[in-house]
Design an enzyme around this catalytic site. Sequence first.
Site, short mmCIF file in Angstrom:
data_model
loop_
_atom_site.label_atom_id
_atom_site.label_comp_id
_atom_site.label_asym_id
_atom_site.label_seq_id
_atom_site.Cartn_x
_atom_site.Cartn_y
_atom_site.Cartn_z
N HIS A 120 158.57 -63.72 -6.08
CA HIS A 120 158.26 -62.34 -5.69
C HIS A 120 157.15 -61.78 -6.58
O HIS A 120 156.22 -61.14 -6.10
CB HIS A 120 159.51 -61.44 -5.85
CG HIS A 120 160.64 -61.81 -4.95
ND1 HIS A 120 161.94 -61.91 -5.39
CD2 HIS A 120 160.69 -62.11 -3.62
CE1 HIS A 120 162.73 -62.23 -4.38
NE2 HIS A 120 161.99 -62.37 -3.29
N LYS A 166 176.40 -54.45 2.30
CA LYS A 166 176.37 -55.71 1.56
C LYS A 166 176.59 -55.43 0.08
O LYS A 166 176.00 -54.50 -0.47
CB LYS A 166 175.01 -56.40 1.74
CG LYS A 166 175.13 -57.72 2.53
CD LYS A 166 173.86 -58.32 2.91
CE LYS A 166 172.93 -59.16 2.29
NZ LYS A 166 171.74 -59.44 3.08
N ARG A 186 157.58 -68.99 2.36
CA ARG A 186 157.83 -70.25 1.66
C ARG A 186 157.94 -71.43 2.62
O ARG A 186 157.27 -72.43 2.47
CB ARG A 186 159.14 -70.16 0.87
CG ARG A 186 159.09 -69.16 -0.26
CD ARG A 186 160.45 -68.95 -0.83
NE ARG A 186 161.38 -68.54 0.22
CZ ARG A 186 162.63 -68.23 0.06
NH1 ARG A 186 163.18 -68.31 -1.13
NH2 ARG A 186 163.38 -67.84 1.08
N SER A 233 166.47 -66.45 -3.89
CA SER A 233 167.44 -65.55 -4.54
C SER A 233 168.88 -66.01 -4.37
O SER A 233 169.69 -65.90 -5.29
CB SER A 233 167.29 -64.12 -4.01
OG SER A 233 166.06 -63.57 -4.40
#
Lengths: 158, 158, 158, 158, 158, 158
Positions: E22, E46, E96, E134
């Site tokens: 990031h 979440k 990615r 992550s």
Amino acid sequence: MANDKIKTAVFPGSFDPFTIGHESVVRRALDMFDRVIVGIGHNTTKTRFIPIEKSLTEIQKVFEDAGGRVIVKVFKGLTVDFCKNEKSRYILRGLRTAADFEYERAIAQTNKVMYPDIETVFLLTLPQHTFVNSSIIREIIKQGGDASLFLPAKFSVH
Amino acid sequence: MANDKIKTAVFPGSFDPFTIGHESVVRRALDMFDRVIVGIGHNTTKTRFIPIEKSLTEIQKVFEDAGGRVIVKVFKGLTVDFCKNEKSRYILRGLRTAADFEYERAIAQTNKVMYPDIETVFLLTLPQHTFVNSSIIREIIKQGGDASLFLPAKFSVH
Amino acid sequence: MANDKIKTAVFPGSFDPFTIGHESVVRRALDMFDRVIVGIGHNTTKTRFIPIEKSLTEIQKVFEDAGGRVIVKVFKGLTVDFCKNEKSRYILRGLRTAADFEYERAIAQTNKVMYPDIETVFLLTLPQHTFVNSSIIREIIKQGGDASLFLPAKFSVH
Amino acid sequence: MANDKIKTAVFPGSFDPFTIGHESVVRRALDMFDRVIVGIGHNTTKTRFIPIEKSLTEIQKVFEDAGGRVIVKVFKGLTVDFCKNEKSRYILRGLRTAADFEYERAIAQTNKVMYPDIETVFLLTLPQHTFVNSSIIREIIKQGGDASLFLPAKFSVH
Amino acid sequence: MANDKIKTAVFPGSFDPFTIGHESVVRRALDMFDRVIVGIGHNTTKTRFIPIEKSLTEIQKVFEDAGGRVIVKVFKGLTVDFCKNEKSRYILRGLRTAADFEYERAIAQTNKVMYPDIETVFLLTLPQHTFVNSSIIREIIKQGGDASLFLPAKFSVH
Amino acid sequence: MANDKIKTAVFPGSFDPFTIGHESVVRRALDMFDRVIVGIGHNTTKTRFIPIEKSLTEIQKVFEDAGGRVIVKVFKGLTVDFCKNEKSRYILRGLRTAADFEYERAIAQTNKVMYPDIETVFLLTLPQHTFVNSSIIREIIKQGGDASLFLPAKFSVH
């Protein structure tokens, strides 16, 4: 009702060669469609490994047992024009892999812009056919290998 | 002939919510099948965003104009058992992306082992619906956004 | 020479449940490695479908015939730490699909940063196992279906 | 035990040119295998960028320091026949991307049908080599660019 | 001219945690944009691993050296509404893998329907960051591992 | 500030032909960049369908209305060298599919090794352009079909 008329699907390809995977897709489609036309695309800019006339007669042998419901033809020009001529509104395609899918989607969406009434219908290849691939088979034969395990029993490349 | 009996396709899913992409797949399939049964899978271990009974009545409204050829049902248990009960040998699914494809292939090939007569038939979503995705839509609604552009005109989430 | 010492591969996973695909990968790896340790990762934040102790004893039954070359263990913590403890420099993984591949690559490259001597070795699942997937199997069992076709003969979920 | 005999892996390819990614896969494989045979496939229908004899001698230079455990050969015909001749039951391949994976899977599953005792073993390329690709390198050299960063120190294209 | 006003990009995410991948995307984007707003999405459904307020202050530390051109904020609601409030017409995202791409495309195309003036701009992660993820990092930390190699020097998870 | 100088992006490709998808990417990029240089790569080893000089003049017509901010050029050699000559540090590319992505990533990461200051910036093609693909369009035209729906209004292939 949906089925008030003959339902014909066109199964287009170069079929160079026609494999057990192609055969399986056509046979399973006979359950949904009244007729399947195997359309061998005549592409003047690409050299074929198996001559187009031989491909035609070999694929016809594969479906001798289909009671006339599988018709094999050679066509020139666009697939959508071939479909219109054959009064077919369905293009039949087999899907093996994610890479296949992306290519097939581009072709199918392009065809739908050029002929909005067309619908491309996809069946999966069977798990044991997932890796069966005309270009790999051509390579095997060129290298002198035996590809008969990947070809329909009645389809001869020689 | 292939069409000597009623051809029924089951379109299974959680439809939480049912999107314009789902609607388009069902409508296009009506051309190939006599009836499409939209089967809302009842999964007791997942909490729904739209209650299952509301989903049922909202999807029914979407297809009010389909002359009874689209039937909406809730089912419990395996999709293949639902198909057997409904005397359907076709599972209908829409394909959007390569990621979709890999997941759908695993489900379809598993279903075929459990019920060899079943055939999963795939249609493409239209290009303009490729990104329409129930989980993104749920997120929009939860965040207070307006998702009506992604839902059928007659389908209300409230 | 490369083989001057015992070569041990760790085959890590949650194996919830252990499938015929997993079994096939382990058996084929016995040809390359002296021992394969099936490592059942103990993840305290995820609820298992099959309790970890039962998984251990069921997987042990599957490999009773392996002459002691397949060892089944439960481990906590990082896979790379488990490998170090077991004096294994190889992680064994099966690859089914392109989606699998991307996930496995991220895990393997992360492990290599944390333990540069580790090497992840991939075998392909067999074509007929490509779609066999623990999460789909769990779903089948939860819905009351029979998943025995996807499980090793000696592995019981009940 | 598994290692009661010499374990030989064949690393087949066109290596046109051989890259730092290829070199890394071979070196890491020396840990698992007693010998690695780099097999340069002789394909009479494709024109090479680097002549096959030069490729052979350049790759040999790269592995001069490997104590004779890396052998470089040119082969004609099928990879599986080359493996049989070399008494190798392992094909070694590097995986970079999901697109690679799908192609490699088709080749590997085809090889396994033709020679059921063969096992294709995959290692990942290192993250910093993921994009290193022989066809892009050829293009760089053709356009007059310097590709030395992507080639082994001892491998010269001129 | 294009640059007659301040160009602001929003870089939205949950950043749980914020990684070296990031950081690299933001720093490279500073070359194209006058300001980058790192927007930490507040998702009430979440549970976060790193509390949102700590995430805010830790990410601020990472960009202390950026001369005020990187602003870190928490936002609730839709990303497109946050962009409108911040008078930004650019969403910045790193790519990615192919799996990433498909997900990002769906989000970006949905955002464009809801806010036609928005443009999502993608930069690639660097090869050495491709696997930095992550959710894998969270797992490492939960298992007691050291994830500091994957986090910016000034970002502390404790 | 970031925008203290003219920002120029190079949009490289073979554009054989230039499609509505290409046009859309360039027009949207004009918002972020001061100038976009459409760079038609001159590849002496590939035969073009549309001659390079005709491509140049046709693409120039497409952007006659762009106030001089879109410049069309032919270049030989490496894309990164063309960028250096044009004093551009940005390569602009459109992304359609996951397959595209993997190929574009390899090219972009290779370019960054050869010219570390370069940044490749990706925009998505619009959903309705996802399937628009120069090689499919060439095929349509070769087969005598009408491809004008996929080409910019001012771009003529004849």
